[in-house]
Design a protein around this motif. Structure first.
Motif, PDB file in Angstrom:
ATOM      1  N   MET A 104      -0.342  -5.159  -3.560  1.00 35.02           N
ATOM      2  CA  MET A 104       0.447  -5.205  -2.245  1.00 35.02           C
ATOM      3  C   MET A 104       1.487  -4.335  -2.114  1.00 35.02           C
ATOM      4  SD  MET A 104      -1.328  -6.719   0.062  1.00 35.02           S
ATOM      5  CE  MET A 104      -2.194  -8.332   0.433  1.00 35.02           C
ATOM      6  N   GLU A 105       2.456  -4.418  -3.224  1.00 39.35           N
ATOM      7  CA  GLU A 105       3.426  -3.946  -3.765  1.00 39.35           C
ATOM      8  C   GLU A 105       2.978  -1.817  -3.510  1.00 39.35           C
ATOM      9  OE1 GLU A 105       5.396  -4.400  -6.825  1.00 39.35           O
ATOM     10  OE2 GLU A 105       5.785  -7.012  -5.669  1.00 39.35           O
ATOM     11  N   LEU A 106       1.960  -2.432  -4.993  1.00 42.36           N
ATOM     12  CA  LEU A 106       1.844  -0.432  -4.725  1.00 42.36           C
ATOM     13  C   LEU A 106       1.194   0.095  -3.746  1.00 42.36           C
ATOM     14  CD1 LEU A 106       0.655   1.913  -7.117  1.00 42.36           C
ATOM     15  CD2 LEU A 106      -1.906   0.493  -6.880  1.00 42.36           C
ATOM     16  N   ILE A 107      -0.032  -0.220  -2.441  1.00 40.40           N
ATOM     17  CA  ILE A 107       0.507  -0.013  -1.332  1.00 40.40           C
ATOM     18  C   ILE A 107       0.740  -0.015  -0.387  1.00 40.40           C
ATOM     19  CG2 ILE A 107      -2.417  -0.350  -1.638  1.00 40.40           C
ATOM     20  CD1 ILE A 107      -2.605  -2.388   0.139  1.00 40.40           C
ATOM     21  N   LEU A 142      -9.281   8.758  10.270  1.00 42.97           N
ATOM     22  CA  LEU A 142      -8.009   8.357   9.257  1.00 42.97           C
ATOM     23  C   LEU A 142      -8.308   9.039   7.916  1.00 42.97           C
ATOM     24  CD1 LEU A 142      -6.066   5.526   8.435  1.00 42.97           C
ATOM     25  CD2 LEU A 142      -8.180   4.484   7.985  1.00 42.97           C
ATOM     26  N   ARG A 143      -8.928   9.280   7.689  1.00 39.37           N
ATOM     27  CA  ARG A 143      -9.378  10.265   6.501  1.00 39.37           C
ATOM     28  C   ARG A 143      -7.787  11.118   6.176  1.00 39.37           C
ATOM     29  NH1 ARG A 143     -11.071   9.088   0.842  1.00 39.37           N
ATOM     30  NH2 ARG A 143     -12.569   8.738   2.466  1.00 39.37           N
ATOM     31  N   ASP A 144      -8.227  11.986   7.333  1.00 36.84           N
ATOM     32  CA  ASP A 144      -6.931  13.110   7.117  1.00 36.84           C
ATOM     33  C   ASP A 144      -5.595  12.802   7.780  1.00 36.84           C
ATOM     34  OD1 ASP A 144      -9.587  14.918   7.314  1.00 36.84           O
ATOM     35  OD2 ASP A 144      -8.582  15.011   9.578  1.00 36.84           O
ATOM     36  N   LYS A 145      -5.877  11.610   7.287  1.00 34.37           N
ATOM     37  CA  LYS A 145      -4.222  10.674   8.025  1.00 34.37           C
ATOM     38  C   LYS A 145      -3.388  10.390   6.718  1.00 34.37           C
ATOM     39  CE  LYS A 145      -2.050  10.777  11.596  1.00 34.37           C
ATOM     40  NZ  LYS A 145      -1.315  11.220  12.717  1.00 34.37           N
ATOM     41  N   LEU A 146      -4.716   9.716   6.380  1.00 34.22           N
ATOM     42  CA  LEU A 146      -4.484   9.384   4.806  1.00 34.22           C
ATOM     43  C   LEU A 146      -3.853  10.779   3.911  1.00 34.22           C
ATOM     44  CD1 LEU A 146      -3.907   6.693   3.771  1.00 34.22           C
ATOM     45  CD2 LEU A 146      -6.920   7.110   2.250  1.00 34.22           C
ATOM     46  N   ASP A 147      -4.699  11.467   3.956  1.00 35.70           N
ATOM     47  CA  ASP A 147      -4.825  12.955   3.268  1.00 35.70           C
ATOM     48  C   ASP A 147      -3.475  13.783   3.218  1.00 35.70           C
ATOM     49  OD1 ASP A 147      -7.121  12.425   2.199  1.00 35.70           O
ATOM     50  OD2 ASP A 147      -7.935  14.041   3.279  1.00 35.70           O
ATOM     51  N   GLU A 148      -2.504  13.596   5.208  1.00 32.74           N
ATOM     52  CA  GLU A 148      -1.728  13.538   5.499  1.00 32.74           C
ATOM     53  C   GLU A 148       0.647  13.446   4.120  1.00 32.74           C
ATOM     54  OE1 GLU A 148      -0.986  13.326   9.707  1.00 32.74           O
ATOM     55  OE2 GLU A 148      -2.901  15.053  10.285  1.00 32.74           O
ATOM     56  N   LEU A 149      -0.152  12.108   3.819  1.00 32.19           N
ATOM     57  CA  LEU A 149       0.950  11.604   3.092  1.00 32.19           C
ATOM     58  C   LEU A 149       1.137  12.067   1.971  1.00 32.19           C
ATOM     59  CD1 LEU A 149      -0.650   7.942   4.081  1.00 32.19           C
ATOM     60  CD2 LEU A 149       1.415   9.593   5.895  1.00 32.19           C
ATOM     61  N   ASP A 150       0.107  13.321   1.577  1.00 29.76           N
ATOM     62  CA  ASP A 150       0.184  13.692   0.027  1.00 29.76           C
ATOM     63  C   ASP A 150       0.552  12.277  -1.460  1.00 29.76           C
ATOM     64  OD1 ASP A 150       0.088  15.287  -1.911  1.00 29.76           O
ATOM     65  OD2 ASP A 150       1.798  16.114  -1.437  1.00 29.76           O
ATOM     66  N   LEU A 151      -0.039  11.151  -0.872  1.00 29.86           N
ATOM     67  CA  LEU A 151      -0.112  10.737  -1.765  1.00 29.86           C
ATOM     68  C   LEU A 151      -0.274  10.153  -3.591  1.00 29.86           C
ATOM     69  CD1 LEU A 151      -0.975   7.008   0.202  1.00 29.86           C
ATOM     70  CD2 LEU A 151       1.169   7.828  -0.529  1.00 29.86           C
ATOM     71  N   PRO A 152       0.231   9.754  -4.323  1.00 27.81           N
ATOM     72  CA  PRO A 152       0.194  10.016  -5.800  1.00 27.81           C
ATOM     73  C   PRO A 152      -1.573   9.430  -5.442  1.00 27.81           C
ATOM     74  CG  PRO A 152       2.487   9.183  -5.644  1.00 27.81           C
ATOM     75  CD  PRO A 152       1.883   9.002  -4.380  1.00 27.81           C
ATOM     76  N   VAL A 153      -2.303   9.864  -6.902  1.00 27.82           N
ATOM     77  CA  VAL A 153      -3.336   9.654  -7.022  1.00 27.82           C
ATOM     78  C   VAL A 153      -4.001   8.021  -7.462  1.00 27.82           C
ATOM     79  CG1 VAL A 153      -5.613   9.533  -8.611  1.00 27.82           C
ATOM     80  CG2 VAL A 153      -3.812  11.660  -7.824  1.00 27.82           C
ATOM     81  N   GLU A 154      -3.063   7.100  -7.489  1.00 24.39           N
ATOM     82  CA  GLU A 154      -2.984   5.687  -7.190  1.00 24.39           C
ATOM     83  C   GLU A 154      -2.995   5.115  -6.017  1.00 24.39           C
ATOM     84  OE1 GLU A 154      -2.082   2.252 -10.114  1.00 24.39           O
ATOM     85  OE2 GLU A 154      -1.477   3.616 -10.935  1.00 24.39           O
ATOM     86  N   GLU A 155      -2.084   5.715  -5.959  1.00 22.15           N
ATOM     87  CA  GLU A 155      -1.748   4.906  -4.506  1.00 22.15           C
ATOM     88  C   GLU A 155      -2.820   5.620  -3.558  1.00 22.15           C
ATOM     89  OE1 GLU A 155       2.047   4.897  -2.666  1.00 22.15           O
ATOM     90  OE2 GLU A 155       2.713   5.674  -5.050  1.00 22.15           O
ATOM     91  N   TYR A 156      -2.907   6.322  -3.597  1.00 24.31           N
ATOM     92  CA  TYR A 156      -3.738   6.882  -2.652  1.00 24.31           C
ATOM     93  C   TYR A 156      -5.151   6.541  -2.936  1.00 24.31           C
ATOM     94  CZ  TYR A 156      -7.251  10.189  -0.291  1.00 24.31           C
ATOM     95  OH  TYR A 156      -8.355  10.633   0.827  1.00 24.31           O
ATOM     96  N   ARG A 157      -6.073   6.000  -3.925  1.00 29.20           N
ATOM     97  CA  ARG A 157      -7.745   5.242  -4.056  1.00 29.20           C
ATOM     98  C   ARG A 157      -7.013   4.329  -4.204  1.00 29.20           C
ATOM     99  NH1 ARG A 157     -10.692   9.693  -3.707  1.00 29.20           N
ATOM    100  NH2 ARG A 157     -10.604  10.713  -5.392  1.00 29.20           N
ATOM    101  N   ALA A 158      -6.579   3.312  -3.548  1.00 27.84           N
ATOM    102  CA  ALA A 158      -6.060   2.354  -3.586  1.00 27.84           C
ATOM    103  C   ALA A 158      -5.754   1.787  -2.369  1.00 27.84           C
ATOM    104  CB  ALA A 158      -4.235   1.294  -4.269  1.00 27.84           C
ATOM    105  N   ASN A 159      -5.123   2.921  -1.299  1.00 27.04           N
ATOM    106  CA  ASN A 159      -4.647   2.769  -0.211  1.00 27.04           C
ATOM    107  C   ASN A 159      -6.359   2.922   0.732  1.00 27.04           C
ATOM    108  OD1 ASN A 159      -2.267   2.142   1.742  1.00 27.04           O
ATOM    109  ND2 ASN A 159      -2.194   3.602  -0.327  1.00 27.04           N
ATOM    110  N   GLU A 160      -6.914   4.422   0.087  1.00 24.37           N
ATOM    111  CA  GLU A 160      -8.303   3.725   0.417  1.00 24.37           C
ATOM    112  C   GLU A 160      -9.206   3.263   0.708  1.00 24.37           C
ATOM    113  OE1 GLU A 160     -10.931   7.587  -0.742  1.00 24.37           O
ATOM    114  OE2 GLU A 160     -11.071   6.653  -2.287  1.00 24.37           O
ATOM    115  N   ALA A 161      -9.542   2.876  -0.101  1.00 25.99           N
ATOM    116  CA  ALA A 161     -10.303   0.983  -1.091  1.00 25.99           C
ATOM    117  C   ALA A 161      -9.826   0.335   0.072  1.00 25.99           C
ATOM    118  CB  ALA A 161     -10.388   0.861  -2.564  1.00 25.99           C
ATOM    119  N   ALA A 162      -8.774   0.283   0.200  1.00 25.87           N
ATOM    120  CA  ALA A 162      -8.180  -0.869   0.785  1.00 25.87           C
ATOM    121  C   ALA A 162      -9.237  -0.779   2.646  1.00 25.87           C
ATOM    122  CB  ALA A 162      -6.907  -1.277   1.402  1.00 25.87           C
ATOM    123  N   TRP A 163      -8.444   0.372   2.867  1.00 26.01           N
ATOM    124  CA  TRP A 163      -9.041   0.851   4.460  1.00 26.01           C
ATOM    125  C   TRP A 163     -10.863   0.814   4.600  1.00 26.01           C
ATOM    126  CZ3 TRP A 163      -6.982   0.260   8.818  1.00 26.01           C
ATOM    127  CH2 TRP A 163      -5.019   0.157   8.338  1.00 26.01           C
TER     128      TRP A 163
END
Length: 433
Positions: A104-107, A142-163
């Motif tokens: 939860m802290e990661l995402i 939602l993919r485009d909005k998530l991409d705009e955040l330019d998150l580190p890979v680990e954070e990106y994958r975690a948020n992606e999977a949660a959504w």
């Protein structure tokens, strides 16, 4: 022979049953026609893998006012699955392990940034179209909005999977406004939204709610009765079943999901917006898989990514010598809930120490009576079609979780829409009496 009713309700899911109950309280003669051999629609408690499993909709919460009102009305008990003690997620191709709190802290940073404008765009979630500026963001996925955040890979994958778990759909197909609507329903708190949508369930299963509502109405409820055609004019309607039965009614309530509604033969035809929404389809095309593994195991949850057949899995039941997991994937075409080998392979993304004994589920996307899981709209569908989807057409009215204001796609939304349409029908019949 032609029968008569004041109101015919097409569909015996939660929305249809609530509608029938409320109309019956007004003294109206109501007939409910359900094509399946059971009531409940996309909620379905079935005994499989040694447990009573929710094959469809499952979770509810005290922040969902309409659902909680029914829980209180019928004195239903609430439970939850075991709290996860282990967590697994991916950082690129590397599996990370930790705790629920750590995940939860990661995402959290990504979730906060993604959803920061929630209450600006949807300040009144009970009236989602009230803010004119919503149209400015409804075209985004939602993919485009998530991409705009330019998150580190680990954070990106975690948020992606949660959504992916929330959307049950590829993120490039799901509207950003769907994420905003869910979060607006919990006053902008993504933590509370996550809890409200995925933790607490009925101890007696959704079956207990369906049975309670059905027992509380004197409607004529018929299962295994599919509607073939609806003819309507200013004075009423004739509903014809596939077996040739004809029922005349002063009003008809259609509770079919978005992906089915526009395909029902109706004369005169439904409005262009309702038909277009069906033709485009919802974004939700995912899969829910129940998995029994040999135990004992420590309760866990795991997230992978949208590219994996199963993106989310967690422990829902624990026994002395087995455990039952629930899992979700973005696309039902990529994995069958009944393919044991494919499910076993999908679990190996996180861990290869689980012995899979049985799997089960239902392909709601292939089911001709649903053709979708829970509602997640595609970009522009909220501002383009939603008002028309709710709007009555003469003597025809439209209920269902897909057309709810507050918790669309949830049990709460089905209940809300049933109440709304019952009020509409009662008011209309009072005016013409």
């Amino acid at each position: 022979m032609t029968e008569e009713a004041d109101v015919v309700v097409v569909g015996g899911g939660i929305a249809g049953l609530i509608t029938a109950r409320e109309l019956g309280r007004k003294g109206l003669r109501v007939t409910v026609l359900e094509a399946r051999d059971r009531l409940g629609g996309r909620v379905w408690t079935d005994h499989r893998l040694g447990r009573d499993l929710e094959i469809g909709g499952t979770w509810l919460h005290w922040t969902q006012p309409h659902a909680w009102s029914e829980v209180t009305r019928y004195g239903l008990d609430i439970t939850r699955g075991p709290r996860p003690e282990e967590a697994y997620w991916l950082a690129g191709d590397e599996v990370r392990t930790g705790t629920l709190d750590g995940f939860m802290e990661l995402i959290d940073p990504g979730m906060r940034r993604l959803l920061h404008e929630t209450m600006q765009r949807i300040p009144r979630p009970h009236d989602p179209l009230s803010e004119p500026g919503l149209k400015d963001v409804d075209g985004a996925n939602l993919r485009d909005k998530l991409d705009e955040l330019d998150l580190p890979v680990e954070e990106y994958r975690a948020n992606e999977a949660a959504w992916v778990g929330h959307f049950n759909a590829p993120l490039e197909d799901g509207a950003y406004t769907s994420a905003l609507r869910w979060t607006a329903a919990t006053a902008g708190s993504w933590h509370l939204m996550h809890e409200a949508s995925a933790v607490f369930r009925l101890a007696g299963g959704t079956r207990s709610l369906v049975e309670s509502i059905a027992a509380d109405t004197d409607a004529d409820i018929r299962t295994s009765t599919e509607v073939a055609h609806v003819e309507h004019d200013a004075d009423g309607a004739v509903v014809t079943t596939t077996t040739g039965e004809r029922i005349t009614a002063r009003r008809v309530v259609l509770t079919l999901p978005q992906n089915v509604l526009g395909g029902l033969p109706v004369s005169p035809a439904l409005c262009a917006e309702k038909q277009a929404a069906t033709e485009e389809g919802t974004a939700s095309k995912g899969v829910k898989v129940w998995i029994r593994v040999r135990g004992p195991i420590t309760p866990f949850f795991a997230y992978s990514s949208a590219s994996h057949p199963l993106s989310v899995v967690r422990t829902e039941f624990v026994g002395d010598d087995d455990a039952v997991l629930v899992s979700f994937g973005a696309d039902a075409r990529r994995i069958s809930p009944n393919d044991l080998d494919a499910v076993r392979d999908a679990l190996r993304v996180w861990r290869d120490d689980l012995e899979v004994l049985e799997v089960t589920g239902h392909d709601w996307v292939a089911d001709p009576l649903s053709r979708e899981t829970w509602l997640i709209q595609q970009p522009n569908q909220l501002t383009r079609y939603f008002a028309a989807q709710q709007r009555a057409e003469g003597v025809l009215h439209f209920a269902g979780s897909d057309y709810a204001n507050l918790w669309a796609g949830f049990i709460d939304g089905a209940i809300e829409s049933g109440h709304r349409v019952a009020r509409e029908v009662t008011a209309g019949l009072t005016e013409t009496a």
